[in-house]
Design an enzyme around this catalytic site. Structure first.
Site, PDB file in Angstrom:
ATOM      1  N   ARG A 175     -39.362 113.620  26.418  1.00  0.00           N
ATOM      2  CA  ARG A 175     -38.872 114.005  27.163  1.00  0.00           C
ATOM      3  C   ARG A 175     -37.696 113.378  27.167  1.00  0.00           C
ATOM      4  O   ARG A 175     -38.270 112.038  27.090  1.00  0.00           O
ATOM      5  CB  ARG A 175     -40.080 113.535  28.692  1.00  0.00           C
ATOM      6  CG  ARG A 175     -40.515 114.408  28.295  1.00  0.00           C
ATOM      7  CD  ARG A 175     -41.510 114.585  30.204  1.00  0.00           C
ATOM      8  NE  ARG A 175     -41.368 113.471  30.585  1.00  0.00           N
ATOM      9  CZ  ARG A 175     -42.852 112.721  30.657  1.00  0.00           C
ATOM     10  NH1 ARG A 175     -43.603 112.585  29.777  1.00  0.00           N
ATOM     11  NH2 ARG A 175     -42.714 111.183  31.381  1.00  0.00           N
TER      12      ARG A 175
ATOM     13  N   GLY B 145     -23.771 100.433  13.703  1.00  0.00           N
ATOM     14  CA  GLY B 145     -22.736  98.743  12.216  1.00  0.00           C
ATOM     15  C   GLY B 145     -21.840  98.311  12.783  1.00  0.00           C
ATOM     16  O   GLY B 145     -20.693  98.133  11.879  1.00  0.00           O
TER      17      GLY B 145
ATOM     18  N   HIS C 186     -14.569  96.010  21.258  1.00  0.00           N
ATOM     19  CA  HIS C 186     -13.542  96.233  20.710  1.00  0.00           C
ATOM     20  C   HIS C 186     -13.776  98.279  20.293  1.00  0.00           C
ATOM     21  O   HIS C 186     -14.515  98.111  19.838  1.00  0.00           O
ATOM     22  CB  HIS C 186     -13.374  95.379  19.376  1.00  0.00           C
ATOM     23  CG  HIS C 186     -14.682  95.332  18.179  1.00  0.00           C
ATOM     24  ND1 HIS C 186     -15.945  95.126  18.017  1.00  0.00           N
ATOM     25  CD2 HIS C 186     -14.555  95.895  16.615  1.00  0.00           C
ATOM     26  CE1 HIS C 186     -16.719  95.121  16.931  1.00  0.00           C
ATOM     27  NE2 HIS C 186     -15.614  96.084  16.457  1.00  0.00           N
TER      28      HIS C 186
ATOM     29  N   CYS D 233      -9.096 130.492  18.839  1.00  0.00           N
ATOM     30  CA  CYS D 233      -9.459 129.061  18.833  1.00  0.00           C
ATOM     31  C   CYS D 233     -11.351 128.496  19.191  1.00  0.00           C
ATOM     32  O   CYS D 233     -12.054 128.750  20.063  1.00  0.00           O
ATOM     33  CB  CYS D 233      -9.011 127.436  19.859  1.00  0.00           C
ATOM     34  SG  CYS D 233      -9.614 126.458  19.805  1.00  0.00           S
TER      35      CYS D 233
END
Ligand SMILES: [Zn+2]
Ligand SMILES: [Zn+2]
Length: 331
Positions: free
Chosen positions: A23, A157, A164, A194
């Protein structure tokens, strides 16, 4: 029963693993506690007063108290602007010069903020900086693809706490991106429209995976989400390139981006995440078959051997439930 779902645009498959499905509210508890950062860290190279620890700004927005946002070349860039793109063969193998442009956008002077907590003006500055850097960098002749992205937290990472984003321009459009564009091209040739516009129309028709929308953008959890709470933000009107975003769209995009990130922040307890703005290669900015969008990927599960081996992601949540959870959350 588990099921495969196909990403209509890329033709990639995911598995929605219902046996293991969780959930939406259970993902919050699996999160590590993030330490509360201080508003100012004298050791941080991005904090005010340490401007000499970064290269000179290539773009800056000021307010009464000094700078409000700075964009600087990345001191530890993986690629270098003064190199070429020359190919050299070594037997079967191919090398190319490590040309590229890498910049860091220091989003605010405040060390402890992030896009979910910063003010409206700050998040708008961030999007203005994305546009400015995208536009400037696209003028470089060797640049093919400009990727704007943000890594939040160590699982995403980044080791630097200060808020930033990054922009990396490469002289190469890699197969991962080219394949998406190629599939979109085939679809355009077949249907004359598209594929991203078509998918968006279908998401709006089905409604159940919509998180929110405003005049210019829709945020939703894709039908074939690869991981829990994957979210996309896409312009309602056909737009090939992020670089052509107009002033009205800057306002609308910064607002919906912040609202979705706020929902993830409050609903899931500030998880680590990546977001990436995917845009047509710079030479193809006005294509009719590709459509820019932002993908937000909270790092709630870890892709493992099966994902690495097959490219098929196992998602332990239902995108419909994740979307409803985010939709109903007030921020
Ligand atoms: Zn800092
Ligand atoms: Zn479109």
């Amino acid at each position: 029963m588990p099921e495969f779902r196909q990403n209509f645009a890329t033709k990639e498959w995911v598995i929605i693993a219902t046996e293991r499905a969780r959930r939406p509210d259970t993902f919050r508890h699996s999160q590590r506690e993030r330490k509360n950062p201080p508003p100012f860290d004298p050791q941080c190279p991005f904090c005010p007063g340490n401007e000499d620890k970064t290269p000179a700004a290539v773009f800056q927005i000021n307010d009464d108290g000094g700078w409000a946002l700075r964009a600087v070349p990345n001191k530890y860039a993986a690629l270098a602007e003064d190199l070429g793109t020359q190919r050299t063969h070594e037997g079967l193998f191919l090398r190319a010069g490590g040309y590229g442009i890498a910049e860091v956008i220091i989003e605010t002077p405040a060390h402890d903020q992030n896009p979910a907590t910063m003010g409206r003006e700050s998040i708008r500055n961030v999007v203005l900086a994305y546009r400015n850097r995208y536009t400037d960098i696209s003028l470089h002749e060797k640049v093919e693809l400009i990727t704007v992205f943000r890594n939040h937290g160590s699982r995403a990472g980044t080791s630097l706490e200060h808020p930033h984003s990054q922009v990396i321009a490469t002289p190469i459009t890699p197969p991962h991106v080219r394949d998406q564009i190629y599939q979109a091209r085939i679809s355009y040739d077949t249907f004359g429209s598209c594929i991203y516009c078509d998918m968006l129309a279908e998401e709006i028709r089905q409604q159940e995976r919509i998180i929110m929308e405003n005049d210019n953008f829709v945020a939703y959890c894709p039908f074939a989400s690869r991981s829990p709470f994957e979210a996309r933000i896409i312009p309602k009107l056909h737009r090939g390139s992020f670089g052509n975003i107009n002033d009205e769209e800057v306002n609308a995009f910064s607002h919906i981006l912040q609202e979705v990130l706020k929902k993830i922040y409050t609903g899931l307890g500030d998880p680590d995440y990546n977001f990436i703005i995917r845009s047509a290669p710079v030479q193809d900015s006005n294509v009719k078959h590709y459509h820019w969008y932002t993908v937000i990927v909270p790092r709630l599960t870890t892709p493992a051997g099966f994902e690495m081996g097959t490219g098929i992601y196992i998602n332990v949540s239902y995108p419909e439930q994740c979307a409803r959870f985010l939709r109903e959350l007030s921020t």
